[in-house]
Motif scaffolding. Structure first.
Motif, short mmCIF file in Angstrom:
data_model
loop_
_atom_site.label_atom_id
_atom_site.label_comp_id
_atom_site.label_asym_id
_atom_site.label_seq_id
_atom_site.Cartn_x
_atom_site.Cartn_y
_atom_site.Cartn_z
N GLN A 69 26.51 -58.30 -14.28
CA GLN A 69 25.63 -57.35 -13.62
C GLN A 69 24.94 -57.96 -12.42
O GLN A 69 24.73 -57.30 -11.40
N ASP A 70 24.55 -59.24 -12.53
CA ASP A 70 23.80 -59.89 -11.46
C ASP A 70 24.70 -60.76 -10.57
O ASP A 70 24.21 -61.66 -9.88
N PHE A 71 26.00 -60.50 -10.59
CA PHE A 71 26.99 -61.09 -9.69
C PHE A 71 27.26 -62.58 -9.94
O PHE A 71 28.39 -63.00 -10.07
N ARG A 72 26.21 -63.40 -9.93
CA ARG A 72 26.31 -64.85 -10.14
C ARG A 72 27.26 -65.52 -9.14
O ARG A 72 28.06 -66.40 -9.49
N LEU A 73 27.16 -65.11 -7.91
CA LEU A 73 27.90 -65.77 -6.83
C LEU A 73 27.17 -67.05 -6.43
O LEU A 73 25.95 -67.14 -6.54
N LEU A 74 27.93 -68.04 -5.99
CA LEU A 74 27.32 -69.29 -5.53
C LEU A 74 26.83 -69.09 -4.10
O LEU A 74 27.62 -68.80 -3.20
N PRO A 75 25.52 -69.23 -3.86
CA PRO A 75 24.96 -68.83 -2.56
C PRO A 75 25.43 -69.67 -1.39
O PRO A 75 25.39 -69.19 -0.25
N HIS A 76 25.86 -70.90 -1.63
CA HIS A 76 26.26 -71.77 -0.53
C HIS A 76 27.73 -71.61 -0.17
O HIS A 76 28.20 -72.25 0.79
N LEU A 77 28.46 -70.77 -0.91
CA LEU A 77 29.88 -70.56 -0.64
C LEU A 77 30.10 -69.21 0.02
O LEU A 77 29.40 -68.24 -0.25
N SER A 78 31.13 -69.14 0.87
CA SER A 78 31.51 -67.87 1.48
C SER A 78 32.12 -66.94 0.43
O SER A 78 32.43 -67.37 -0.70
N ALA A 79 32.31 -65.69 0.81
CA ALA A 79 32.99 -64.75 -0.09
C ALA A 79 34.37 -65.28 -0.46
O ALA A 79 34.78 -65.24 -1.63
N PHE A 80 35.11 -65.80 0.53
CA PHE A 80 36.43 -66.35 0.26
C PHE A 80 36.36 -67.47 -0.76
O PHE A 80 37.12 -67.49 -1.74
N LEU B 193 37.25 -56.38 1.78
CA LEU B 193 36.28 -57.36 2.28
C LEU B 193 36.92 -58.47 3.11
O LEU B 193 36.28 -59.50 3.34
N MET B 194 38.15 -58.27 3.58
CA MET B 194 38.79 -59.34 4.33
C MET B 194 37.97 -59.70 5.58
O MET B 194 37.86 -60.87 5.95
N ARG B 195 37.37 -58.70 6.22
CA ARG B 195 36.58 -58.98 7.41
C ARG B 195 35.28 -59.71 7.10
O ARG B 195 34.61 -60.21 8.01
N ARG B 196 34.91 -59.74 5.83
CA ARG B 196 33.67 -60.40 5.41
C ARG B 196 33.97 -61.70 4.66
O ARG B 196 33.08 -62.26 4.00
N ALA B 197 35.17 -62.22 4.79
CA ALA B 197 35.61 -63.37 4.01
C ALA B 197 34.73 -64.59 4.22
O ALA B 197 34.52 -65.38 3.29
N GLU B 198 34.20 -64.77 5.42
CA GLU B 198 33.41 -65.97 5.71
C GLU B 198 31.91 -65.76 5.50
O GLU B 198 31.12 -66.69 5.69
N ALA B 199 31.51 -64.57 5.11
CA ALA B 199 30.09 -64.29 4.90
C ALA B 199 29.63 -64.88 3.57
O ALA B 199 30.36 -64.88 2.58
#
Length: 238
Positions: A86-97, A127-133
């Motif tokens: 639910q809260d995504f848990r993405l690593l903030p220092h890494l890009s979407a890719f 999200l390919m255009r947002r890969a580096e975000a």
């Protein structure tokens, strides 16, 4: 694939949050996981991702009895389980890719093949255009799509999702369900916890229903979203 026999769970010395759960899922099964807030859905998903072990009873995942498993046996099992939080848990220092690529890198996938696979997955979720975000530069819906892509990129044997459409619009939710349905068709066992009645109505299937930490029944959800009679919780679920 998944088997629970008399499983209960408590945190620290608190009361049981799950009690006497008995069910089994065959390889390739799809289940909705339904119930009101506080019913125990997230706690059940924590058991199935090996974040916690049962307090009572027996849990078997991918043929492995968890109560007998050693700590070093768990990481290979976890790599076969995908989880959408639910809260995504993405690593903030890494890009979407790089967030999506992380499971493949941990599994030792060659970088050349990895880049192709991650690129295809990001294109599929738009999200390919947002890969580096990085996550802070993405909207909530975009972050959720990255989390979904990360969970499914390795074609897990078991995929668990906790309210995966909570930050998606209707079109994105439909695309997500198409992806989950395709993974399920290819053999992945899928469990989706949701409060979204309209989503369940559009994608009828069998549902596990929790109430106050107990599995009350399994029902078949019709195309109108109405529950049709199913087996009682004490019956074995295939």
């Amino acid at each position: 694939m998944v088997r629970l026999d008399g499983v209960g769970l408590r945190y620290n010395n608190g009361p049981l949050v799950l009690e006497d759960l008995n069910f089994a899922l065959a390889p390739g099964a799809f289940r909705w996981l339904l119930g009101p807030s506080g019913a125990g859905k997230t706690s059940l998903l924590r058991l199935l991702t090996l974040s916690v072990r049962p307090t009572t009873g027996r849990l078997s995942l991918l043929g492995v009895p968890i109560e007998q498993a050693r700590r070093r046996d768990l990481p290979p099992l976890r790599r076969q389980i995908g989880m959408v939080f639910q809260d995504f848990r993405l690593l903030p220092h890494l890009s979407a890719f790089d967030n999506v690529a992380l499971p493949l890198r941990l599994a030792g996938r060659p970088e050349g093949q990895l880049r192709v696979d991650v690129g295809e997955m990001l294109r599929w979720v738009g999200l390919m255009r947002r890969a580096e975000a990085r996550p802070a530069e993405l909207s909530g819906g975009e972050q959720q799509r990255v989390a979904i892509a990360r969970a499914v990129i390795g074609r897990p044997a078991l995929l668990l999702a906790d309210e995966p459409t909570g930050n998606l619009d209707d079109a994105q939710a439909i695309r997500l369900m198409q992806l989950l349905a395709e993974l399920n068709r290819l053999g992945t066992t899928v469990v989706v916890a949701t409060h979204n009645d309209s989503l369940v109505a559009r994608h009828p299937g069998r549902a596990l229903r929790l109430h106050e930490g107990r599995l009350t029944e399994e029902t078949a959800v019709s195309v109108t979203g109405l529950a049709t009679p199913g087996r009682r919780a004490t019956d074995r679920i295939a």
